[in-house]
Structures are given as structure tokens and as C-alpha cells.
Design a protein around this motif. Structure first.
Motif, PDB file in Angstrom:
ATOM      1  N   ASP A   1       0.971  -1.029   0.279  1.00 38.11           N
ATOM      2  CA  ASP A   1       0.125  -0.103  -0.251  1.00 38.11           C
ATOM      3  C   ASP A   1       0.876   1.352  -0.065  1.00 38.11           C
TER       4      ASP A   1
ATOM      5  N   GLN B   1       4.660   0.688   1.979  1.00 36.44           N
ATOM      6  CA  GLN B   1       4.485  -0.819   2.793  1.00 36.44           C
ATOM      7  C   GLN B   1       5.755  -1.693   1.920  1.00 36.44           C
TER       8      GLN B   1
ATOM      9  N   ASP C   1      -5.952   1.122   9.692  1.00 36.65           N
ATOM     10  CA  ASP C   1      -5.697   2.236   8.263  1.00 36.65           C
ATOM     11  C   ASP C   1      -6.430   3.436   8.801  1.00 36.65           C
TER      12      ASP C   1
ATOM     13  N   GLU D   1     -10.049  -2.252   4.048  1.00 40.18           N
ATOM     14  CA  GLU D   1      -9.568  -2.515   4.777  1.00 40.18           C
ATOM     15  C   GLU D   1      -9.348  -1.090   4.068  1.00 40.18           C
TER      16      GLU D   1
HETATM   17  C1  FRU Z   1      -3.995  -3.260   2.586  1.00 43.76           C
HETATM   18  C2  FRU Z   1      -3.556  -3.518   4.279  1.00 43.76           C
HETATM   19  C3  FRU Z   1      -3.592  -2.924   4.923  1.00 43.76           C
HETATM   20  C4  FRU Z   1      -2.884  -3.051   6.213  1.00 43.76           C
HETATM   21  C5  FRU Z   1      -0.952  -3.084   5.165  1.00 43.76           C
HETATM   22  C6  FRU Z   1      -0.005  -4.737   5.670  1.00 43.76           C
HETATM   23  O1  FRU Z   1      -2.903  -3.785   1.775  1.00 43.76           O
HETATM   24  O2  FRU Z   1      -3.729  -5.282   4.116  1.00 43.76           O
HETATM   25  O3  FRU Z   1      -4.825  -3.194   6.257  1.00 43.76           O
HETATM   26  O4  FRU Z   1      -2.213  -1.736   6.623  1.00 43.76           O
HETATM   27  O5  FRU Z   1      -1.874  -4.061   4.050  1.00 43.76           O
HETATM   28  O6  FRU Z   1       1.041  -4.539   4.996  1.00 43.76           O
END
Ligand code: FRU
Length: 473
Positions: free
Chosen positions: A40, A56, A170, A223
Motif C-alpha cells: 500500500d 509498505q 489503516d 481495509e
Molecule cells: C492492505 C493491507 C492493510 C494493512 C497493510 C499491511 O493491503 O492489508 O490493511 O495495513 O496492507 O501491509
């Protein structure tokens, strides 16, 4: 800095140094991890003139692993500079991953809110839904976007409503009439997806305010929720897991889309039907921010979690995934649309212009623009593999798989139904294609791994232009 942070820094530096040596399929226009895995977009903002895109990041493994926040900056969202890792999983409240979150800018400070993920391992019977997991809300601040404060733990699961599972995460923060609001995605104990809204007077102390819910259950987990107003229209966005049934059967494993909000999101409101941001194969967890000149820009992860249907060839080279090219979200004729940010115009060089038909093998990173399409006749083939075609009131993107899955890596067909096709923009990078249809009313994003360049476009009566994109990367 604690000893764990130091070790993680060293290991990251080694991974980045040794990392991917094969340049093949590395993107030129799209952000990707220096090495390893990206998912993300996080903390997107423009701060003191500079754009920040955190992501991420799992530098040690192209198939994913413990998450940290990598950091890119840019003057124009075209040329980006990697700034290293900003947030490592180095505290008891985020030791299993510095999960997704946002940036909020105020009074010359950058506030980063994120979820500290903890997976407990001291018992055999944890299910990691109702037991064995922590989702902590954490704040970090910065005066300059380069130096960051200590992490401050703001909320833990016991601060969230008791009808929820441990899946709460999130945070996305905004300010309205002097009050700060924070959205968080959640899964209830009844397996319904929803979002929580917290409120605060000081950005530190948060109380539950309300929830964003649908009347009928809509997936089991939402999410990366987002909320914004664009051109007078209120938009609530969520990446939804667990949608099933006829409508979702030819689609991705998880969806990213939005509801239009009528009324007050933290008061009395009604939600429209859910509409997808993107109808392609690779699109998830988008986040938006407002630029200093007032545009709503959104970036998504051009990837798909838990995807068994298709893959990416670059894992063999030690990296995987990228972001979408930043898009301006705007409203025309009452419809939410997306287009590549206008900064791309500065790097476009008109290379071919023709009517009706165009064929060339010259370009790998380009934008093809086709407008004034007559009688709904449109067909394009990229690298003899990816067909983009309007037929039977449907815009279809389909891999022909002449080369035995090598180009598509398992992707087949995606589509969206529409009454007509008037214009198409195709933005192609070394290993991705984004297709904007009817002034951005529909978008399709996909990764692909072409073995040779090639574009063939048939669109009777239409003007076809191909622009090379001039980027230094
Ligand atoms: C979405 C997610 C989020 C989480 C992150 C972890 O892709 O699952 O909900 O914070 O990725 O990498």
C-alpha cells in the motif's frame, strides 16, 4: 534509536545494496521498491512543496514479510528520490509490522498515523481474528518530512468497540469545522466490514464518534478507508474483502471502490451503490491526498493481496509490485473520474499522429491517446498479447497468451460494461498498462511482462496520438 532499529537499518542497507541486479521490467514512471516487496501507499502528502510517498515495504523478501515504511520524495510526482526507511517495526506495539496509515499536515508539522501490528505467538490456539493479534494506533510527527519524532501509542484494541474483532487498522485523518476525524477499517465479530470514525480536538486524544456501515452486509473487512470531498461530491472509499456472488465472480479476489455519501458522514447519511475505482487486474488499497494547489490525487497499489490466479515475473529478480501512476480524481457530469496527473503533460513528446490505424514497435514507455472514436469501434493490441477492445457494450482487456503465460503471468480477462466508447488513454511503462476510458470514467490497470514492444490500434475515424515519455529514470 534502539538496538533492533540499528540492526534492521543495517540489514535493510545490505538487502538494498545486494538487491535486484536485473533491470528488466523495472518501471520508469511508476514507484516500486528498491528491492523486495511493496504494497500500500502510505502517508501521501505534499508538505512544504515536496511530495511524500511512503510505502509498505519488505526489503528482505520479494514475496512479502514484516512491513516497514519506505519513503520517496518528489518535486513533481514524476521524478522520485528514495529516502530510505522511515519507520521500522522496532517497538513492542508494532513489532510484527508498521502497517498502513496516513499523513496529516497542519501548522508546519507532518503527522503520520499508522497501525502497529502485533501477532502474538505464545499460544497454539490463536486464530488471529479474535485472538492473538493487536492493532495499535500510533503517531509520529516531523517538522521537515525527513526527521521523525518518537512513536507515540494513541489507541489499542481495548479503545475500539467491543463488537469488533481484532482487525481494526489503516487510520486516515482529516479536519472539518475545527474537529479532527480519523477513519479506521474494521471487521466485526459477525464478519461484517465497516469503518469507524473517531474524533479529536487535539490530534492526540481520540474518541469513537460514529461508524460507516452499509444496510446489508458488504464484505467481511474494509481495509484502507478514505474520505474526501471533490468538486462538491463526498466520496467514501474502502478496499473490501469478502464480496461474493454473481456480480463479483469475474473480478479480483478483493475490491477497491467507493460510495458517494449523501448527508453527513459522521451524522445522518446514505451511501450510493459501490463503484470500483479500477476494473483491471492489479489495483488495491488506494489512498488520496490534497495537493497544495487543491487537487485530489490518488495513488493505488498496482497489485493484489492473496492472489492465487496470477503472479509477477519479477519475484525471480528479487522485487515485486509497484504503485499506480498518480491520478487526479475529478467530477464531470456528476460522475467521478480519474486521469493521470497533469504533470505528465510536461514530459510528453508527440511521436506519432494518425487517423484510423496505427502500428509501431518503437516504444515501451509511452502514452497513446485515442479520441473522437466513431461508432464505438476500438481495438488495441499491445505487444501481440494484451487486447483492449470494445465489443457488445463491454470494454474488455484480455491476454491472448501466445507466449504461454509469460507476458500475463496468469492474467486472463477483465471488463466493464458501458454504453459507448468515445476516447481512450493508454499509459504504458516497462511492465504495466493503465487504460483510462471515456474521460476517465472507467480505468483498468494491469501488470504485464512484454517480451517486445508493440502497439497496434484500430479506431475508425478517430485521431490517434502516441507520445513518448521523457523521464530520466
Ligand atoms: C492492505 C493491507 C492493510 C494493512 C497493510 C499491511 O493491503 O492489508 O490493511 O495495513 O496492507 O501491509
Amino acid at each position: 534509536m534502539n538496538a533492533l532499529t540499528k540492526d534492521l537499518m543495517k540489514l535493510t542497507a545490505i538487502a538494498e545494496e545486494d538487491g535486484n541486479k536485473n533491470e528488466c521490467y523495472r518501471q520508469r514512471l511508476h514507484l516500486m521498491p528498491p528491492v523486495g516487496w511493496l504494497n500500500d501507499p502510505n502517508g501521501l502528502c505534499q508538505f512544504k512543496g515536496i511530495y511524500h510517498a511512503f510505502f509498505q515495504y519488505s526489503p528482505f523478501d520479494a514475496e512479502g514479510g514484516v512491513k516497514m515504511w519506505g519513503h520517496y520524495t518528489s518535486q513533481d510526482m514524476i521524478e522520485w528520490e528514495y529516502q530510505g526507511v522511515t519507520l521500522y517495526p522496532d517497538q513492542p506495539f508494532d513489532c510484527s509490522g508498521v502497517y498502513s496509515g496516513c499523513a496529516f499536515i497542519e501548522g508546519g508539522e507532518m503527522y503520520l498515523y499508522y497501525t502497529g501490528n502485533v501477532k502474538l505467538e505464545d499460544r497454539e490456539d490463536y486464530d488471529y481474528i479474535n485472538s492473538g493479534r493487536e492493532a495499535n494506533t500510533v503517531l509520529v510527527t516531523s517538522p521537515d518530512g525527513m526527521h521523525f519524532s518518537r512513536k507515540k501509542l494513541l489507541m489499542r484494541n481495548s479503545d475500539y468497540p467491543s463488537d469488533l474483532t481484532l482487525h481494526v487498522r489503516d487510520p486516515k485523518v482529516w479536519k472539518e469545522s475545527g474537529t479532527y476525524y480519523m477513519l479506521q477499517g474494521a471487521r466485526t465479530k459477525d464478519d461484517a466490514g465497516q469503518a469507524l470514525i473517531f474524533r479529536s480536538e487535539d490530534k492526540i486524544n481520540w474518541q469513537l464518534d460514529s461508524r460507516v456501515e452499509t444496510e446489508e452486509k458488504f464484505g467481511y473487512m474494509w481495509e484502507c478507508p478514505d474520505y474526501f470531498e471533490v468538486d462538491g461530491v463526498k466520496v467514501f472509499s474502502a478496499s473490501v474483502q469478502g464480496l461474493e456472488g454473481e456480480e463479483w465472480k469475474d473480478r479480483n479476489v478483493y475490491q477497491s471502490g467507493y460510495f458517494l455519501v449523501d448527508g453527513d458522514i459522521h451524522g445522518k447519511y446514505s451511501l450510493s451503490d459501490y463503484r470500483l475505482w479500477d476494473y483491471g487486474f492489479d489495483y488495491y488499497a488506494p489512498q488520496s491526498f490534497e495537493t497544495e494547489d487543491g487537487r485530489r490525487v490518488q495513488i493505488g497499489w498496482m497489485g493484489m493481496p492473496d492472489c492465487e490466479e496470477y503472479s509477477n515475473r519479477t519475484t525471480d529478480d528479487g522485487w515485486q509490485h509497484c504503485f499506480t501512476f498518480p491520478r487526479e480524481v475529478f467530477v464531470k457530469d456528476g460522475i467521478i473520474r480519474q486521469r493521470p496527473i497533469r504533470e505528465v503533460e510536461e514530459i510528453k513528446i508527440l511521436s506519432e499522429e494518425t487517423e484510423n490505424y496505427l502500428e509501431t514497435k518503437k516504444y515501451t514507455v509511452y502514452e497513446a491517446v485515442i479520441f473522437n472514436i466513431q461508432k464505438d469501434q476500438f481495438r488495441a493490441v499491445l505487444s501481440d498479447e494484451l487486447v483492449i477492445e470494445y465489443k457488445n457494450k463491454r470494454l474488455v482487456i484480455e491476454f491472448i497468451n501466445n507466449r504461454n503465460n509469460k507476458v500475463s503471468c496468469g492474467r486472463r480477462v477483465r471488463y466493464a460494461d458501458m454504453n459507448t466508447v468515445t476516447d481512450v488513454r493508454i499509459l504504458a511503462d516497462e511492465s504495466s498498462v493503465e487504460v483510462f476510458v471515456n474521460d476517465g470514467e472507467y480505468v483498468f490497470s494491469t501488470r504485464y511482462y512484454p517480451e517486445e514492444p508493440g502497439i497496434r490500434i484500430e479506431a475508425e475515424g478517430a485521431l490517434i496520438q502516441v507520445y513518448e515519455l521523457n523521464i530520466s529514470r
